[in-house]
Design a protein around this motif. Sequence first.
Motif, PDB file in Angstrom:
ATOM      1  N   LYS A 174       0.861  -1.183   0.000  1.00  0.00           N
ATOM      2  CA  LYS A 174       0.000   0.000   0.000  1.00  0.00           C
ATOM      3  C   LYS A 174       0.897   1.233   0.000  1.00  0.00           C
ATOM      4  O   LYS A 174       1.801   1.352   0.826  1.00  0.00           O
ATOM      5  CB  LYS A 174      -0.887  -0.013   1.250  1.00  0.00           C
ATOM      6  N   LYS A 175       0.649   2.154  -0.952  1.00  0.00           N
ATOM      7  CA  LYS A 175       1.451   3.360  -1.049  1.00  0.00           C
ATOM      8  C   LYS A 175       0.549   4.584  -0.937  1.00  0.00           C
ATOM      9  O   LYS A 175      -0.490   4.665  -1.569  1.00  0.00           O
ATOM     10  CB  LYS A 175       2.214   3.420  -2.370  1.00  0.00           C
ATOM     11  N   SER A 176       0.951   5.511  -0.081  1.00  0.00           N
ATOM     12  CA  SER A 176       0.221   6.763   0.082  1.00  0.00           C
ATOM     13  C   SER A 176       1.239   7.889   0.197  1.00  0.00           C
ATOM     14  O   SER A 176       1.932   8.018   1.217  1.00  0.00           O
ATOM     15  CB  SER A 176      -0.659   6.716   1.336  1.00  0.00           C
ATOM     16  N   GLY A 177       1.351   8.687  -0.866  1.00  0.00           N
ATOM     17  CA  GLY A 177       2.339   9.758  -0.849  1.00  0.00           C
ATOM     18  C   GLY A 177       3.742   9.205  -0.732  1.00  0.00           C
ATOM     19  O   GLY A 177       4.173   8.383  -1.539  1.00  0.00           O
ATOM     20  N   SER A 178       4.465   9.634   0.294  1.00  0.00           N
ATOM     21  CA  SER A 178       5.840   9.183   0.491  1.00  0.00           C
ATOM     22  C   SER A 178       5.930   8.042   1.492  1.00  0.00           C
ATOM     23  O   SER A 178       7.013   7.736   2.004  1.00  0.00           O
ATOM     24  CB  SER A 178       6.708  10.359   0.978  1.00  0.00           C
ATOM     25  N   GLU A 179       4.796   7.407   1.789  1.00  0.00           N
ATOM     26  CA  GLU A 179       4.785   6.298   2.745  1.00  0.00           C
ATOM     27  C   GLU A 179       4.427   4.991   2.045  1.00  0.00           C
ATOM     28  O   GLU A 179       3.521   4.938   1.222  1.00  0.00           O
ATOM     29  CB  GLU A 179       3.781   6.558   3.865  1.00  0.00           C
ATOM     30  N   LEU A 180       5.169   3.944   2.373  1.00  0.00           N
ATOM     31  CA  LEU A 180       4.950   2.618   1.806  1.00  0.00           C
ATOM     32  C   LEU A 180       4.718   1.635   2.942  1.00  0.00           C
ATOM     33  O   LEU A 180       5.437   1.642   3.944  1.00  0.00           O
ATOM     34  CB  LEU A 180       6.175   2.188   0.994  1.00  0.00           C
ATOM     35  N   GLN A 181       3.694   0.787   2.786  1.00  0.00           N
ATOM     36  CA  GLN A 181       3.403  -0.219   3.805  1.00  0.00           C
ATOM     37  C   GLN A 181       3.348  -1.594   3.155  1.00  0.00           C
ATOM     38  O   GLN A 181       2.732  -1.777   2.114  1.00  0.00           O
ATOM     39  CB  GLN A 181       2.060   0.070   4.475  1.00  0.00           C
ATOM     40  N   VAL A 182       4.021  -2.559   3.760  1.00  0.00           N
ATOM     41  CA  VAL A 182       3.895  -3.951   3.344  1.00  0.00           C
ATOM     42  C   VAL A 182       3.338  -4.720   4.535  1.00  0.00           C
ATOM     43  O   VAL A 182       3.697  -4.451   5.680  1.00  0.00           O
ATOM     44  CB  VAL A 182       5.247  -4.548   2.890  1.00  0.00           C
ATOM     45  N   ALA A 183       2.436  -5.673   4.264  1.00  0.00           N
ATOM     46  CA  ALA A 183       1.802  -6.411   5.355  1.00  0.00           C
ATOM     47  C   ALA A 183       1.518  -7.841   4.929  1.00  0.00           C
ATOM     48  O   ALA A 183       1.279  -8.124   3.755  1.00  0.00           O
ATOM     49  CB  ALA A 183       0.500  -5.718   5.778  1.00  0.00           C
ATOM     50  N   MET A 184       1.540  -8.752   5.905  1.00  0.00           N
ATOM     51  CA  MET A 184       1.296 -10.173   5.646  1.00  0.00           C
ATOM     52  C   MET A 184       0.910 -10.844   6.953  1.00  0.00           C
ATOM     53  O   MET A 184       0.946 -10.235   8.020  1.00  0.00           O
ATOM     54  CB  MET A 184       2.545 -10.818   5.044  1.00  0.00           C
ATOM     55  N   LYS A 185       0.537 -12.107   6.866  1.00  0.00           N
ATOM     56  CA  LYS A 185       0.234 -12.848   8.080  1.00  0.00           C
ATOM     57  C   LYS A 185       1.492 -12.923   8.944  1.00  0.00           C
ATOM     58  O   LYS A 185       2.616 -12.913   8.441  1.00  0.00           O
ATOM     59  CB  LYS A 185      -0.264 -14.256   7.743  1.00  0.00           C
ATOM     60  N   ALA A 186       1.277 -13.033  10.259  1.00  0.00           N
ATOM     61  CA  ALA A 186       2.390 -12.927  11.196  1.00  0.00           C
ATOM     62  C   ALA A 186       3.496 -13.943  10.946  1.00  0.00           C
ATOM     63  O   ALA A 186       4.682 -13.613  11.030  1.00  0.00           O
ATOM     64  CB  ALA A 186       1.876 -13.058  12.632  1.00  0.00           C
ATOM     65  N   ASP A 187       3.137 -15.196  10.627  1.00  0.00           N
ATOM     66  CA  ASP A 187       4.170 -16.207  10.422  1.00  0.00           C
ATOM     67  C   ASP A 187       5.002 -15.904   9.178  1.00  0.00           C
ATOM     68  O   ASP A 187       6.205 -16.167   9.134  1.00  0.00           O
ATOM     69  CB  ASP A 187       3.556 -17.605  10.341  1.00  0.00           C
ATOM     70  N   LYS A 188       4.355 -15.307   8.163  1.00  0.00           N
ATOM     71  CA  LYS A 188       5.081 -14.949   6.952  1.00  0.00           C
ATOM     72  C   LYS A 188       6.031 -13.780   7.210  1.00  0.00           C
ATOM     73  O   LYS A 188       7.149 -13.740   6.683  1.00  0.00           O
ATOM     74  CB  LYS A 188       4.109 -14.580   5.836  1.00  0.00           C
ATOM     75  N   LEU A 189       5.585 -12.825   8.031  1.00  0.00           N
ATOM     76  CA  LEU A 189       6.459 -11.706   8.378  1.00  0.00           C
ATOM     77  C   LEU A 189       7.677 -12.202   9.130  1.00  0.00           C
ATOM     78  O   LEU A 189       8.806 -11.761   8.880  1.00  0.00           O
ATOM     79  CB  LEU A 189       5.706 -10.680   9.227  1.00  0.00           C
ATOM     80  N   MET A 190       7.461 -13.136  10.051  1.00  0.00           N
ATOM     81  CA  MET A 190       8.572 -13.681  10.817  1.00  0.00           C
ATOM     82  C   MET A 190       9.585 -14.353   9.878  1.00  0.00           C
ATOM     83  O   MET A 190      10.800 -14.184  10.032  1.00  0.00           O
ATOM     84  CB  MET A 190       8.074 -14.694  11.846  1.00  0.00           C
ATOM     85  N   SER A 191       9.088 -15.094   8.885  1.00  0.00           N
ATOM     86  CA  SER A 191       9.978 -15.762   7.933  1.00  0.00           C
ATOM     87  C   SER A 191      10.765 -14.752   7.118  1.00  0.00           C
ATOM     88  O   SER A 191      11.964 -14.940   6.854  1.00  0.00           O
ATOM     89  CB  SER A 191       9.162 -16.663   7.007  1.00  0.00           C
TER      90      SER A 191
END
Length: 229
Positions: A174-191
């Motif tokens: 997700k991109k808004s202006g000069s900010e970028l966000q990446v998100a996923m399920k918790a186990d995937k983020l940990m990996s």
Amino acid sequence: MKKIVFAIAALAMINSVNVQAQDILGALKNAAATAASKSDNSTVAAIGNLLGTSSVSAADLVGTWNYSQPAVAFESKNVLTNVGTAAASSAIEKKLATYLTKAGFTKGKVQLILNEDKKNGYVVYNNKKIPVNWSVNGSDLTLKVGTSAINEKLSSTSKLTNLTKYNSFKMNVKKSGSELQVAMKADKLMSLLQGIISAAGKSDTSSLSSIASLTKSIDGMYLGLKFTK
């Protein structure tokens, strides 16, 4: 004797994980109890953050992104109608920030660099450059993270694929202006985080071991990272 020492160390690690899990559950219960006494949805407005649904182009992502903070995101607005859920997400975000800081993910110290060729790039972590391949399709970003860091003096991105193997991770972007966000399920983020840490030649399972349990009590919740230019 070595087997006994190893067994003791393993038990100590398991006990540490259990304690962390209990701390997380306690934080969630306290947040929910506090929210239950409120009669409005102001907390939702302040905390609520939906996953990205708009298409993001590769051109939108090119550049150097500096890590700023963790993110808690939701699949739909329906999840956010519960004030207790929103308050609990705030507690989870604080816990996640603590784990990330211990693992070396602090503001301004980690970078995601996506090259103009719209294919290659780097994650800069612990003063090491970990090669990545990337592609975007709609609101899905696929990031292939190298299994080892490369020589910082190497500037030719065309040689990256010959230097290291890659682990693939798919995430919401997700991109808004000069900010970028990446998100996923918790186990995937940990990996993903563990892959970055390992590629840089470090080992830090203790700081990340409880991330996978952070969203189990709330369906539709994702964890992620925010970056700014």
